[in-house]
Design an enzyme around this catalytic site. Structure first.
Site, PDB file in Angstrom:
ATOM      1  N   GLU A  91     -29.105 -61.442  29.134  1.00  0.00           N
ATOM      2  CA  GLU A  91     -27.764 -61.680  29.013  1.00  0.00           C
ATOM      3  C   GLU A  91     -27.029 -61.011  29.973  1.00  0.00           C
ATOM      4  O   GLU A  91     -27.260 -59.761  30.168  1.00  0.00           O
ATOM      5  CB  GLU A  91     -27.224 -61.688  27.610  1.00  0.00           C
ATOM      6  CG  GLU A  91     -27.954 -63.024  27.034  1.00  0.00           C
ATOM      7  CD  GLU A  91     -27.350 -63.130  25.491  1.00  0.00           C
ATOM      8  OE1 GLU A  91     -27.169 -64.436  25.103  1.00  0.00           O
ATOM      9  OE2 GLU A  91     -26.899 -62.174  24.776  1.00  0.00           O
TER      10      GLU A  91
ATOM     11  N   CYS B 264     -21.016 -56.985  33.370  1.00  0.00           N
ATOM     12  CA  CYS B 264     -21.952 -55.997  32.668  1.00  0.00           C
ATOM     13  C   CYS B 264     -23.371 -56.685  32.789  1.00  0.00           C
ATOM     14  O   CYS B 264     -23.797 -57.672  32.353  1.00  0.00           O
ATOM     15  CB  CYS B 264     -21.563 -56.493  30.981  1.00  0.00           C
ATOM     16  SG  CYS B 264     -22.373 -55.461  30.112  1.00  0.00           S
TER      17      CYS B 264
ATOM     18  N   CYS C 246     -34.893 -53.554  24.466  1.00  0.00           N
ATOM     19  CA  CYS C 246     -34.686 -52.096  24.576  1.00  0.00           C
ATOM     20  C   CYS C 246     -35.582 -51.378  23.719  1.00  0.00           C
ATOM     21  O   CYS C 246     -35.932 -51.814  22.559  1.00  0.00           O
ATOM     22  CB  CYS C 246     -33.260 -51.586  24.042  1.00  0.00           C
ATOM     23  SG  CYS C 246     -32.686 -49.845  24.581  1.00  0.00           S
TER      24      CYS C 246
ATOM     25  N   CYS D 281     -31.071 -47.791  18.232  1.00  0.00           N
ATOM     26  CA  CYS D 281     -29.810 -47.266  18.060  1.00  0.00           C
ATOM     27  C   CYS D 281     -29.390 -48.287  16.626  1.00  0.00           C
ATOM     28  O   CYS D 281     -29.454 -49.498  16.978  1.00  0.00           O
ATOM     29  CB  CYS D 281     -28.783 -47.228  18.809  1.00  0.00           C
ATOM     30  SG  CYS D 281     -29.164 -46.209  20.198  1.00  0.00           S
TER      31      CYS D 281
ATOM     32  N   CYS E  88     -26.923 -51.303  17.042  1.00  0.00           N
ATOM     33  CA  CYS E  88     -26.786 -52.151  18.090  1.00  0.00           C
ATOM     34  C   CYS E  88     -27.991 -53.154  17.967  1.00  0.00           C
ATOM     35  O   CYS E  88     -29.329 -53.105  17.689  1.00  0.00           O
ATOM     36  CB  CYS E  88     -27.244 -51.255  19.461  1.00  0.00           C
ATOM     37  SG  CYS E  88     -27.705 -52.284  20.820  1.00  0.00           S
TER      38      CYS E  88
ATOM     39  N   GLY F  81     -30.534 -52.891  27.498  1.00  0.00           N
ATOM     40  CA  GLY F  81     -31.656 -52.068  27.873  1.00  0.00           C
ATOM     41  C   GLY F  81     -30.887 -50.704  28.069  1.00  0.00           C
ATOM     42  O   GLY F  81     -29.912 -50.618  27.940  1.00  0.00           O
ATOM     43  N   GLU F  82     -31.615 -49.710  28.371  1.00  0.00           N
ATOM     44  CA  GLU F  82     -31.408 -48.383  28.504  1.00  0.00           C
ATOM     45  C   GLU F  82     -31.821 -48.223  30.283  1.00  0.00           C
ATOM     46  O   GLU F  82     -32.989 -48.093  30.552  1.00  0.00           O
ATOM     47  CB  GLU F  82     -32.323 -47.409  27.819  1.00  0.00           C
ATOM     48  CG  GLU F  82     -32.158 -45.835  28.280  1.00  0.00           C
ATOM     49  CD  GLU F  82     -30.635 -45.350  28.521  1.00  0.00           C
ATOM     50  OE1 GLU F  82     -29.798 -45.414  27.497  1.00  0.00           O
ATOM     51  OE2 GLU F  82     -30.437 -45.125  29.671  1.00  0.00           O
TER      52      GLU F  82
ATOM     53  N   SER G 188     -24.138 -46.710  32.056  1.00  0.00           N
ATOM     54  CA  SER G 188     -23.975 -46.126  30.563  1.00  0.00           C
ATOM     55  C   SER G 188     -25.364 -45.890  29.998  1.00  0.00           C
ATOM     56  O   SER G 188     -26.294 -46.694  30.165  1.00  0.00           O
ATOM     57  CB  SER G 188     -23.338 -47.176  29.809  1.00  0.00           C
ATOM     58  OG  SER G 188     -23.559 -46.690  28.390  1.00  0.00           O
TER      59      SER G 188
ATOM     60  N   SER H 284     -23.115 -42.828  25.689  1.00  0.00           N
ATOM     61  CA  SER H 284     -23.243 -43.527  24.328  1.00  0.00           C
ATOM     62  C   SER H 284     -23.281 -42.371  23.397  1.00  0.00           C
ATOM     63  O   SER H 284     -24.284 -41.944  22.946  1.00  0.00           O
ATOM     64  CB  SER H 284     -24.364 -44.306  24.329  1.00  0.00           C
ATOM     65  OG  SER H 284     -23.980 -45.584  25.032  1.00  0.00           O
ATOM     66  N   LEU H 285     -22.168 -41.578  23.157  1.00  0.00           N
ATOM     67  CA  LEU H 285     -22.264 -40.492  22.305  1.00  0.00           C
ATOM     68  C   LEU H 285     -22.190 -40.872  20.803  1.00  0.00           C
ATOM     69  O   LEU H 285     -23.151 -40.443  20.059  1.00  0.00           O
ATOM     70  CB  LEU H 285     -21.025 -39.511  22.433  1.00  0.00           C
ATOM     71  CG  LEU H 285     -21.245 -38.028  21.906  1.00  0.00           C
ATOM     72  CD1 LEU H 285     -22.255 -37.322  22.372  1.00  0.00           C
ATOM     73  CD2 LEU H 285     -19.751 -37.438  22.124  1.00  0.00           C
ATOM     74  N   HIS H 286     -21.329 -41.442  20.133  1.00  0.00           N
ATOM     75  CA  HIS H 286     -21.080 -42.185  18.832  1.00  0.00           C
ATOM     76  C   HIS H 286     -21.375 -41.067  17.594  1.00  0.00           C
ATOM     77  O   HIS H 286     -21.074 -41.421  16.627  1.00  0.00           O
ATOM     78  CB  HIS H 286     -22.261 -43.091  18.590  1.00  0.00           C
ATOM     79  CG  HIS H 286     -22.299 -44.143  19.907  1.00  0.00           C
ATOM     80  ND1 HIS H 286     -21.277 -44.878  20.267  1.00  0.00           N
ATOM     81  CD2 HIS H 286     -23.355 -44.794  20.546  1.00  0.00           C
ATOM     82  CE1 HIS H 286     -21.302 -45.848  21.165  1.00  0.00           C
ATOM     83  NE2 HIS H 286     -22.753 -45.494  21.289  1.00  0.00           N
TER      84      HIS H 286
ATOM     85  N   ASN I  84     -18.804 -53.932  16.838  1.00  0.00           N
ATOM     86  CA  ASN I  84     -19.039 -55.497  16.917  1.00  0.00           C
ATOM     87  C   ASN I  84     -20.283 -55.845  15.810  1.00  0.00           C
ATOM     88  O   ASN I  84     -21.264 -55.448  16.139  1.00  0.00           O
ATOM     89  CB  ASN I  84     -19.316 -55.921  18.070  1.00  0.00           C
ATOM     90  CG  ASN I  84     -18.204 -55.799  19.032  1.00  0.00           C
ATOM     91  OD1 ASN I  84     -17.060 -56.249  18.720  1.00  0.00           O
ATOM     92  ND2 ASN I  84     -18.283 -55.091  20.068  1.00  0.00           N
TER      93      ASN I  84
ATOM     94  N   CYS J 189     -19.767 -55.684  23.232  1.00  0.00           N
ATOM     95  CA  CYS J 189     -20.817 -54.942  23.305  1.00  0.00           C
ATOM     96  C   CYS J 189     -21.745 -54.890  21.865  1.00  0.00           C
ATOM     97  O   CYS J 189     -21.264 -54.898  20.890  1.00  0.00           O
ATOM     98  CB  CYS J 189     -20.162 -53.523  23.083  1.00  0.00           C
ATOM     99  SG  CYS J 189     -18.943 -53.118  24.306  1.00  0.00           S
TER     100      CYS J 189
HETATM  101  N1  SAH Z   1     -28.456 -48.518  26.486  1.00  0.00           N
HETATM  102  C1  SAH Z   1     -27.418 -47.973  27.369  1.00  0.00           C
HETATM  103  C2  SAH Z   1     -26.544 -49.169  27.736  1.00  0.00           C
HETATM  104  C3  SAH Z   1     -26.036 -50.062  26.785  1.00  0.00           C
HETATM  105  S1  SAH Z   1     -24.344 -50.084  26.863  1.00  0.00           S
HETATM  106  C4  SAH Z   1     -26.362 -47.263  26.365  1.00  0.00           C
HETATM  107  O1  SAH Z   1     -26.788 -47.214  25.110  1.00  0.00           O
HETATM  108  O2  SAH Z   1     -25.381 -46.542  26.648  1.00  0.00           O
HETATM  109  C5  SAH Z   1     -23.952 -50.840  25.205  1.00  0.00           C
HETATM  110  C6  SAH Z   1     -22.763 -50.050  24.924  1.00  0.00           C
HETATM  111  O3  SAH Z   1     -22.548 -50.795  23.430  1.00  0.00           O
HETATM  112  C7  SAH Z   1     -23.291 -48.784  24.412  1.00  0.00           C
HETATM  113  O4  SAH Z   1     -22.443 -47.727  24.387  1.00  0.00           O
HETATM  114  C8  SAH Z   1     -23.592 -48.879  23.088  1.00  0.00           C
HETATM  115  O5  SAH Z   1     -23.667 -47.852  22.287  1.00  0.00           O
HETATM  116  C9  SAH Z   1     -22.518 -49.954  22.383  1.00  0.00           C
HETATM  117  N2  SAH Z   1     -22.987 -50.719  21.663  1.00  0.00           N
HETATM  118  C10 SAH Z   1     -24.323 -51.024  20.886  1.00  0.00           C
HETATM  119  N3  SAH Z   1     -24.052 -51.883  19.761  1.00  0.00           N
HETATM  120  C11 SAH Z   1     -22.625 -52.153  19.520  1.00  0.00           C
HETATM  121  C12 SAH Z   1     -21.929 -52.721  18.542  1.00  0.00           C
HETATM  122  N4  SAH Z   1     -22.464 -53.493  17.561  1.00  0.00           N
HETATM  123  N5  SAH Z   1     -20.603 -52.616  18.655  1.00  0.00           N
HETATM  124  C13 SAH Z   1     -20.016 -51.892  19.528  1.00  0.00           C
HETATM  125  N6  SAH Z   1     -20.770 -51.144  20.598  1.00  0.00           N
HETATM  126  C14 SAH Z   1     -21.874 -51.184  20.453  1.00  0.00           C
HETATM  127 FE1  SF4 Z   2     -30.792 -49.318  23.619  1.00  0.00          FE
HETATM  128 FE2  SF4 Z   2     -28.408 -48.785  24.469  1.00  0.00          FE
HETATM  129 FE3  SF4 Z   2     -28.645 -50.581  22.252  1.00  0.00          FE
HETATM  130 FE4  SF4 Z   2     -29.052 -47.926  22.057  1.00  0.00          FE
HETATM  131  S1  SF4 Z   2     -27.257 -48.705  22.522  1.00  0.00           S
HETATM  132  S2  SF4 Z   2     -30.493 -49.545  21.484  1.00  0.00           S
HETATM  133  S3  SF4 Z   2     -29.887 -47.227  24.062  1.00  0.00           S
HETATM  134  S4  SF4 Z   2     -29.194 -50.862  24.394  1.00  0.00           S
END
Ligand code: SAH
Ligand code: SF4
Length: 368
Positions: A98, A111, A118, A122, A125, A174-175, A206, A228-230, A305, A348
């Site tokens: 997508e 995007c 992936c 996480c 996600c 994906g990463e 990212s 993506s610190l979180h 989300n 996201c």
């Molecule tokens: N894999 C890379 C690139 C994907 S970016 C990465 O993780 O950075 C997608 C962004 O959306 C990342 O910051 C991810 O952590 C965030 N994300 C993933 N799932 C989410 C969700 N359910 N709600 C909000 N943000 C989310």
């Molecule tokens: Fe992969 Fe990024 Fe989702 Fe983590 S947040 S599972 S690295 S796409």
């Protein structure tokens, strides 16, 4: 769905300038033909050799026998009530990704996905819950952006400033740093001033924190970095962003300190998803500003989300505001990311889920 027709011709989208020149040499053509082709493919956006009128008639006639310029197939295209557009693209082997376009008043970001699924998992996600299938090729990565431009008829490449599709964020499925070679090749094509011509300042990559590749990304591409610190503690980040077990927070932040764009003009973005009762206390916010001291940073707070079966809830608006205030008061800009395209599952972390759901329950009407 119909099986794709087998087509062994060489795809030109995704070849480097040098590889394109080599293809021309193989055909007995002079290398300058590659420069012309580059212009037609990436500046004019043409896919039909017959329209590439600066090429000799001879070349125009023989190229389609051995070569092609294609786009990913469009399985679905949806436009949200807020204008966000999402495509489900498919490739020759039937695999799908997508891509999302997020418009703003006089600009907008595409995007782009870097992998089908992936390998990382996480916990918040949805993409991460799907089995990884494969890396995308450079052509498939560039192709997503080119197909998005087709959709808005943004060819030939407009002057900077007059573009709807002005920015790229590598924040799709994906990463990207686990597919570094192809992502780097794709971005090099996209940044080329004689083609798509999007400057590195308008591209953000990212990553969940693949430390060794962050360095390469800075040296070789110089695009903006988003992390993506979180979570601010390793015990929590080990769980919600499991790659942290390999490269913990301190190593990740050291790599950020060394990142060449980490000057005030080009701050590093830290993404922080707001998970109710997990990472959203005042203490977390104070620890966040403490950790980032010395790094020119912007903190992007992302309301979680939801997706079907997700084990988390989004923090309340009040909680997010309080968290943002603490970060702001410490001198960091901390915009709260407005969820875009939630109605079409384009926000996201939601990518791919609607499609999967429709498939899983294909005997029921798709009501989302
Ligand atoms: N894999 C890379 C690139 C994907 S970016 C990465 O993780 O950075 C997608 C962004 O959306 C990342 O910051 C991810 O952590 C965030 N994300 C993933 N799932 C989410 C969700 N359910 N709600 C909000 N943000 C989310
Ligand atoms: Fe992969 Fe990024 Fe989702 Fe983590 S947040 S599972 S690295 S796409």
């Amino acid at each position: 769905m119909d099986a794709p027709i087998k087509d062994d011709r060489t795809e030109l989208v995704g070849l480097s300038r040098q590889e394109l020149a080599e293809e021309m040499t193989k055909l007995g053509e002079k290398p300058f033909r590659a420069k012309q082709l580059w212009h037609w493919i990436y500046h004019q956006g043409k896919t039909d050799f017959a329209e590439m009128t600066t090429l000799s008639k001879d070349v125009r006639a023989k190229l389609p026998e051995t070569h092609k310029v294609t786009r990913p197939g469009i399985a679905t295209e949806q436009t949200s009530e807020d204008g966000t557009r999402k495509w489900l693209f498919n490739f020759a082997d039937g695999k799908e990704v997508e891509t999302v376009y997020i418009p703003e008043t006089d600009r907008g970001a595409v995007c782009v996905s870097s992998q089908v699924g992936c390998t990382l998992a996480c916990t918040f996600c949805h993409t991460g819950t799907q089995p990884m299938v494969r890396n995308l090729t450079a052509g498939e990565i560039v192709g997503q952006f080119m197909a998005a431009r087709d959709s808005y008829d943004e060819w030939p490449t407009p002057q900077d400033g007059g573009r709807m599709l002005s920015n790229i964020v590598m924040m799709g499925m994906g990463e990207p740093l686990f597919n570094y070679e192809n992502v780097a090749k794709a971005l090099t094509i996209i940044m080329d001033g004689e083609g798509i011509s999007i400057s590195k300042r308008r591209i953000t990559l990212s990553t969940s924190g693949i430390v060794p590749e962050i360095e390469r990304c800075g040296d070789e591409l110089g695009v903006n970095l988003a992390i993506s610190l979180h979570a601010v503690r390793d015990d929590l980040r080990d769980v919600i962003v499991p790659i942290n077990k390999k490269w913990p927070i301190s190593e990740l932040l050291d790599a950020c300190r060394r990142y060449p764009t980490s000057s005030n003009a080009r701050r590093i973005t830290f993404e922080y998803v707001m998970l109710k009762g997990i990472n959203d206390t005042d203490a977390d916010a104070y620890e966040l500003v403490n950790l980032l001291r010395g790094i020119p940073a912007k903190i992007n707070l992302i309301p979680f989300n939801p997706w079907p079966g997700a084990p988390y809830e989004c923090s309340s608006n009040n909680r997010i505001r309080k968290f943002a205030d603490i970060v702001n008061d410490a001198g960091y800009s901390s915009p709260v990311r407005t969820p875009r395209g939630r109605d079409i599952m384009a926000a996201c972390g939601q990518l791919k889920s609607a499609t999967e759901r429709v498939r899983k329950f294909s005997d029921q009407p798709a009501t989302s």
